[in-house]
Write an enzyme that holds these catalytic residues in place. Structure first.
Site, short mmCIF file in Angstrom:
data_model
loop_
_atom_site.label_atom_id
_atom_site.label_comp_id
_atom_site.label_asym_id
_atom_site.label_seq_id
_atom_site.Cartn_x
_atom_site.Cartn_y
_atom_site.Cartn_z
N GLY A 12 0.84 -1.20 0.00
CA GLY A 12 0.00 0.00 0.00
C GLY A 12 0.87 1.24 0.00
O GLY A 12 2.09 1.16 0.15
N SER A 14 2.64 4.78 1.09
CA SER A 14 3.27 5.27 2.31
C SER A 14 2.20 5.95 3.16
O SER A 14 1.43 6.77 2.66
CB SER A 14 4.38 6.27 1.94
OG SER A 14 4.97 6.79 3.10
N GLY A 15 2.14 5.58 4.43
CA GLY A 15 1.14 6.17 5.31
C GLY A 15 -0.20 5.46 5.34
O GLY A 15 -1.11 5.88 6.06
N ALA A 16 -0.34 4.38 4.58
CA ALA A 16 -1.62 3.67 4.54
C ALA A 16 -1.89 2.88 5.83
O ALA A 16 -3.04 2.63 6.17
CB ALA A 16 -1.68 2.73 3.34
N GLY A 17 -0.81 2.49 6.52
CA GLY A 17 -0.98 1.74 7.76
C GLY A 17 -0.34 0.37 7.78
O GLY A 17 -0.62 -0.43 8.67
N SER A 86 5.89 -1.85 -2.30
CA SER A 86 5.83 -2.74 -3.46
C SER A 86 4.84 -2.24 -4.49
O SER A 86 3.78 -2.84 -4.68
CB SER A 86 5.51 -4.18 -3.08
OG SER A 86 5.17 -4.38 -1.76
#
Length: 177
Positions: A12, A14-17, A86
Site C-alpha cells: 500500500g 506510504s502512510g496507509a498503515g 511494493s
C-alpha cells in the site's frame, strides 16, 4: 506447536498503515506462540538492500530480495510479515509465485488520508519537487486487483484489519483459530 510457513505481504501507499497493522499482527501471533519474522521495507532498505535507489529496476530488485528471504523463511515453517510499498503489480506476482505460501494484503487508504498521516513530510517534499519518483505522486502505485485481504484503514479500526488477516490465516489453516 507445528506451524506452516506463510508470507503475509502488506502492500500500500506510504502512510496507509502497513507498519501499524504489521506490528499489531506480530504481537497477536507472538502472544499465541507462533514463530515469525518481520521484514519492514524501511529496515530492509538500510540493511539488505542498502545502496539501491528508487528507479523501477532498483525497486524491483528490492522486492525480489525481500521475496527471496521470505521464501527461505517460509519454506522453513516461519510466518513472515512483509511491510513494503511494493508499488508494481508484476513484481508482486513474481514473488507470490516464488514464495508459494503467500497472502497479499492490500492496505488501502486514499492518497489524501496518507498525506494527512505523513509525519515525515515526504508527500509535501514530493509535491514540492524536493523528492522525485515518490510513489503515489510522480511514480505509480498499481493496486492489487484481487488481494487475499483488503484493509480499508480509513474506514476500519486496527483490530478489524488485524482480525480480517487473522481469519484468512485460520481459514487457510496456517494458524489455529
Amino acid at each position: 506447536m507445528q506451524q506452516r510457513g506463510v508470507t503475509i505481504w502488506l502492500t500500500g501507499l506510504s502512510g496507509a498503515g502497513k507498519t501499524t497493522i504489521t506490528h499489531a499482527l506480530e504481537k497477536k501471533l507472538r502472544d499465541s506462540g507462533y514463530r515469525l519474522e518481520v521484514l519492514d521495507g524501511d529496515v530492509v532498505r538500510t540493511n539488505l538492500t542498502k545502496g539501491l535507489g528508487f528507479s523501477k529496476e532498483d525497486r524491483d530488485t528490492n522486492i525480489r530480495r525481500i521475496g527471496f528471504v521470505s521464501h527461505l523463511l517460509t519454506r522453513n515453517g516461519v510466518i513472515v510479515l512483509v511491510s513494503a510499498i511494493s508499488p508494481y503489480a508484476a513484481i508482486r506476482q513474481e514473488v507470490k509465485h516464488t514464495i508459494g505460501d503467500f497472502l497479499e494484503v492490500f492496505v488501502n487508504a486514499p492518497l489524501a488520508v496518507c498525506e494527512e498521516r505523513d509525519v515525515k513530510g515526504l508527500y509535501a517534499k514530493a509535491r514540492s519537487g524536493e523528492i522525485k519518483g515518490f510513489t503515489g505522486i510522480d511514480d505509480p502505485y498499481e493496486p492489487p486487483t484481487n488481494p487475499d485481504v483488503e484493509c480499508r484503514t480509513d474506514l476500519e479500526e486496527l483490530d478489524e484489519s488485524v482480525g480480517k488477516i487473522w481469519q484468512k490465516l485460520v481459514d487457510l489453516k496456517y494458524i489455529e483459530g
